[in-house]
Enzyme design. Structure first.
Site, PDB file in Angstrom:
ATOM      1  N   PRO A 137       0.839  -1.199   0.000  1.00 40.54           N
ATOM      2  CA  PRO A 137       0.000   0.000   0.000  1.00 40.54           C
ATOM      3  C   PRO A 137       0.872   1.246   0.000  1.00 40.54           C
ATOM      4  O   PRO A 137       1.953   1.257   0.585  1.00 40.54           O
ATOM      5  CB  PRO A 137      -0.783  -0.116   1.307  1.00 40.54           C
ATOM      6  CG  PRO A 137       0.103  -0.911   2.207  1.00 40.54           C
ATOM      7  CD  PRO A 137       0.871  -1.848   1.301  1.00 40.54           C
ATOM      8  N   CYS A 138       0.417   2.284  -0.675  1.00 44.93           N
ATOM      9  CA  CYS A 138       1.149   3.547  -0.718  1.00 44.93           C
ATOM     10  C   CYS A 138       0.134   4.677  -0.811  1.00 44.93           C
ATOM     11  O   CYS A 138      -0.462   4.880  -1.862  1.00 44.93           O
ATOM     12  CB  CYS A 138       2.094   3.561  -1.916  1.00 44.93           C
ATOM     13  SG  CYS A 138       3.018   5.088  -2.053  1.00 44.93           S
ATOM     14  N   THR A 139      -0.085   5.377   0.250  1.00 46.68           N
ATOM     15  CA  THR A 139      -1.019   6.499   0.373  1.00 46.68           C
ATOM     16  C   THR A 139      -2.438   6.098  -0.038  1.00 46.68           C
ATOM     17  O   THR A 139      -3.233   5.739   0.796  1.00 46.68           O
ATOM     18  CB  THR A 139      -0.524   7.727  -0.401  1.00 46.68           C
ATOM     19  OG1 THR A 139       0.834   7.976  -0.048  1.00 46.68           O
ATOM     20  CG2 THR A 139      -1.347   8.957  -0.065  1.00 46.68           C
TER      21      THR A 139
END
Length: 84
Positions: free
Chosen positions: A30-32
């Protein structure tokens, strides 16, 4: 935005299928607001299925697939981890 009545777990399962299944995923993080994944075979990615799951967008660049899921990314990522 998910289709009415669709749980995060159902979205995660649809994303997993849309990315070509567990066997096709080398990495997923996950990224932002996005799930960034590295897939083995980009031809197995079903962008239409991912969109039907209610994601905001899908970007494919070589083996890197970014699925924009919004602020629930951490919850969906946790659900994906359980499915994998």
């Amino acid at each position: 935005m998910t289709p009415s009545g669709t749980s995060d777990e159902q979205v995660a399962a649809s994303i997993l299928a849309g990315l070509g299944g567990v066997e096709n995923i080398d990495e997923i993080d996950p990224c932002t607001t996005r799930l960034r994944s590295l897939v083995k075979d980009p031809s197995l990615v079903d962008a239409a299925l991912l969109r039907r799951a209610g994601v905001f967008g899908v970007m494919i660049n070589g083996r890197v697939v970014q699925v924009v899921v919004g602020p629930r990314v951490d919850t969906i990522a946790s659900d994906l981890a359980e499915l994998m």
